[in-house]
Design an enzyme around this catalytic site. Structure first.
Site, mmCIF file in Angstrom:
data_model
loop_
_atom_site.group_PDB
_atom_site.id
_atom_site.type_symbol
_atom_site.label_atom_id
_atom_site.label_comp_id
_atom_site.label_asym_id
_atom_site.label_seq_id
_atom_site.Cartn_x
_atom_site.Cartn_y
_atom_site.Cartn_z
ATOM 1 N N SER A 253 2.317 3.053 8.755
ATOM 2 C CA SER A 253 1.135 2.321 8.299
ATOM 3 C C SER A 253 1.537 1.461 7.112
ATOM 4 O O SER A 253 2.648 1.551 6.610
ATOM 5 C CB SER A 253 0.040 3.293 7.878
ATOM 6 O OG SER A 253 0.366 3.847 6.623
ATOM 7 N N LYS A 254 0.608 0.670 6.666
ATOM 8 C CA LYS A 254 0.838 -0.245 5.539
ATOM 9 C C LYS A 254 1.327 0.508 4.294
ATOM 10 O O LYS A 254 1.949 -0.082 3.408
ATOM 11 C CB LYS A 254 -0.462 -0.992 5.213
ATOM 12 C CG LYS A 254 -0.627 -2.246 6.061
ATOM 13 C CD LYS A 254 0.072 -3.428 5.396
ATOM 14 C CE LYS A 254 0.143 -4.639 6.287
ATOM 15 N NZ LYS A 254 1.271 -5.509 5.933
ATOM 16 N N ARG A 255 1.012 1.819 4.235
ATOM 17 C CA ARG A 255 1.397 2.601 3.058
ATOM 18 C C ARG A 255 2.911 2.559 2.834
ATOM 19 O O ARG A 255 3.384 2.469 1.721
ATOM 20 C CB ARG A 255 1.013 4.076 3.268
ATOM 21 C CG ARG A 255 -0.182 4.557 2.495
ATOM 22 C CD ARG A 255 -0.484 5.995 2.875
ATOM 23 N NE ARG A 255 -0.511 6.200 4.324
ATOM 24 C CZ ARG A 255 0.446 6.809 5.031
ATOM 25 N NH1 ARG A 255 1.482 7.328 4.420
ATOM 26 N NH2 ARG A 255 0.341 6.937 6.339
ATOM 27 N N THR A 256 3.661 2.687 3.938
ATOM 28 C CA THR A 256 5.106 2.811 3.769
ATOM 29 C C THR A 256 5.878 1.538 4.114
ATOM 30 O O THR A 256 7.084 1.496 3.973
ATOM 31 C CB THR A 256 5.646 3.981 4.633
ATOM 32 O OG1 THR A 256 4.976 3.961 5.882
ATOM 33 C CG2 THR A 256 5.413 5.302 3.949
ATOM 34 N N GLY A 257 5.170 0.525 4.545
ATOM 35 C CA GLY A 257 5.902 -0.710 4.839
ATOM 36 C C GLY A 257 5.088 -1.642 5.705
ATOM 37 O O GLY A 257 3.971 -1.312 6.117
#
Ligand code: GLU
Length: 491
Positions: A253-257
């Protein structure tokens, strides 16, 4: 050799092309190409609230950019047109009617309120939330009466008793008990069909033989397999591709990249490195080869070799791989690939770069060993374009320069020495050995000149050979920067 294999990529145009979607497309495409099959593109735009023509265009463009070509699709047509799901609505209605007429589906009048109460009851009793089949027992007459009375209803699939099997090339044979499957909704009360229904209608009508898609769809497959049986059609072979996980082990997800293909393209990851990396998310050429070409992918890909274990989307590895591809590029190719990034960063216009191509080529290739993406180039070479007045030193370069107490003095002395040499018509690149001798003659070690000098010329701690840099900067800039550097270090 041509074959009857027909595979598809069926994105929903509700967002940018996800890296997971790009991998699904690649695997389907490679499978078709390797086996002489047909690869088709179908746009699943039934979520009218979220689908947009812009996303559809962007998805097609992203696939084109990757070099994936489809044999049938919304833009090129084909024997099973239309390839945009909303344009097939009449056919979906007809097929829903067919199943209803043959008793494989029934009308359900349960209100949202009743379903909500049912769910609450089930959760209180620790039961799986599912429809209890109340309307399945209604008599024909009652159904007719309620329809006539204008009561709203949905169409539910009547799941039969028994067990069902399908072949999944990634997981082997999958067996499920039909009782695990709810009497799910095929057509909503507003007449719109649901994903599980239309995907099967279209896959049947388009003669799809193999369905390879992300593991998130595994929960849908039992419902779909039961539909094939209801239609009396052969069940395709499946392959559910492993989830892509962030480095935190959770769904990417956007959290990690970044999760969109476009993000990596905009950062300047080489196209073939992206393809290579996406394929490594669940597949390997063999146990040892990490870097492989698109041709090798096509000549080796088999969905049977895809692993079912979640694949870690390791961005460090991705950058490493991107760097490997950059290193393999011819200098001119690398410079061309970087050009739009240099222009976008505002360092120069394309015309300016082309007008001094030999110079730009040296500038770009001076960093080819060090960058991992094209996007990393502009900040590293900005010092060669900027005016001297607004020229910045980064912290590490400043720290290195200030390690040498006599840095300013050394720079001034070197400037005077350089002046004579350059006035005599020597090129900076001819002064390497003489400079080293000059340093030694002053009883200094190499970094005592090189660190303040690199900082004064580039403002950066690392980079290409200093004498190459002087050549690229030109005599005037070199002299001006050395003098300003000496001033800044002295102050
Ligand atoms: N439209 C679905 C999605 O984008 C794909 C469904 C499928 O491949 O069966 O997830």
């Amino acid at each position: 050799m041509p074959s009857n294999i027909r595979v598809r990529f069926a994105p929903s145009p509700t967002g940018k092309l996800h890296v997971g979607g790009a991998r699904t497309a690649l695997f389907n495409w490679a499978y078709a190409r390797r086996n002489g099959g047909t690869f088709l593109l179908r746009i699943e735009d039934t979520d009218e609230g979220r689908s947009t023509p812009e996303y559809e265009r962007a998805i097609l463009e992203g696939l084109h950019w990757l070099g994936i070509q489809w044999d049938e699709g919304p833009d090129i047509g084909g024997p099973c047109a239309p390839y945009r799901q909303t344009e097939r609505a009449a056919r979906h209605k007809e097929l829903a009617q067919e199943l209803f007429g043959r008793g494989f589906a029934y009308r359900c009048f349960c209100t949202a309120d009743r379903l909500e109460k049912l769910r609450e009851e089930q959760s209180k009793n620790h039961l799986k939330p599912e429809y209890d089949g109340l309307c399945r027992k209604l008599s024909k007459e009652e159904v007719e009466r309620r329809v006539q009375a204008g009561e709203k209803c949905v169409l539910r699939f009547a799941v039969p008793v028994g067990e069902t099997r399908f072949l999944d090339h990634v997981r082997g044979e999958v067996v499920f008990q039909n009782k695990e499957v709810d009497d799910w909704i095929m057509v909503r009360s507003d007449g719109t069909p649901t994903y599980n229904f239309v995907v099967v209608c279209d896959d049947i009508d388009m003669g799809i033989t193999h369905v390879f898609r992300g593991e998130e769809h595994l929960v849908n497959t039992p419902k779909q397999v039961l539909l094939y049986q209801a239609f009396g059609k052969p069940i395709p072979e499946f392959g559910h591709l492993p989830l892509m996980l962030g480095t935190d082990g959770k769904k990417l997800s956007k959290r990690t990249g970044d999760t969109a293909l476009q993000d990596y393209r905009e950062k300047g990851y080489p196209k073939d490195a992206i393809i290579n990396f996406l394929c490594l998310q669940g597949w390997a050429l063999n146990g040892t080869t990490e870097v492989f070409s698109v041709d090798q992918l096509v000549s080796h890909f088999d969905v049977k070799d895809v692993s079912k274990a979640g694949a870690i989307f390791d961005i460090d590895k991705f950058q490493w791989l991107a760097g490997e591809y950059i290193r393999k590029e011819a200098h001119t190719e690398f410079a061309e690939h970087c050009l739009p990034f240099v222009v976008a960063a505002g360092l120069a216009t394309e015309a300016e770069l082309r007008a001094r191509w030999e110079w730009y080529l040296k500038v770009a290739t001076g960093e080819q060993e060090r960058v991992r993406t094209y996007g990393e180039l502009p900040p590293r070479i900005a010092y060669l374009f900027g005016a001297d007045a607004d020229f910045k030193w980064d912290d590490e370069a400043t720290k290195n320069a200030k390690k040498h107490a006599a840095g300013a003095e050394t720079l001034r002395a070197y400037d005077a020495w350089l002046d004579e040499r350059l006035a005599a018509g020597k090129k900076p690149t001819e002064l390497r050995d003489e400079t080293k001798a000059w340093i030694a003659a002053r009883g200094l070690k190499i970094p005592a000149l090189f660190q303040p000098l690199r900082c004064a010329l580039t403002g950066q701690a690392g980079g290409p050979d200093l004498f190459d840099i002087m050549e690229l900067l030109g005599v005037e800039k070199v002299r001006a920067r050395i003098r300003r550097g000496a001033e800044r270090l002295a102050s």
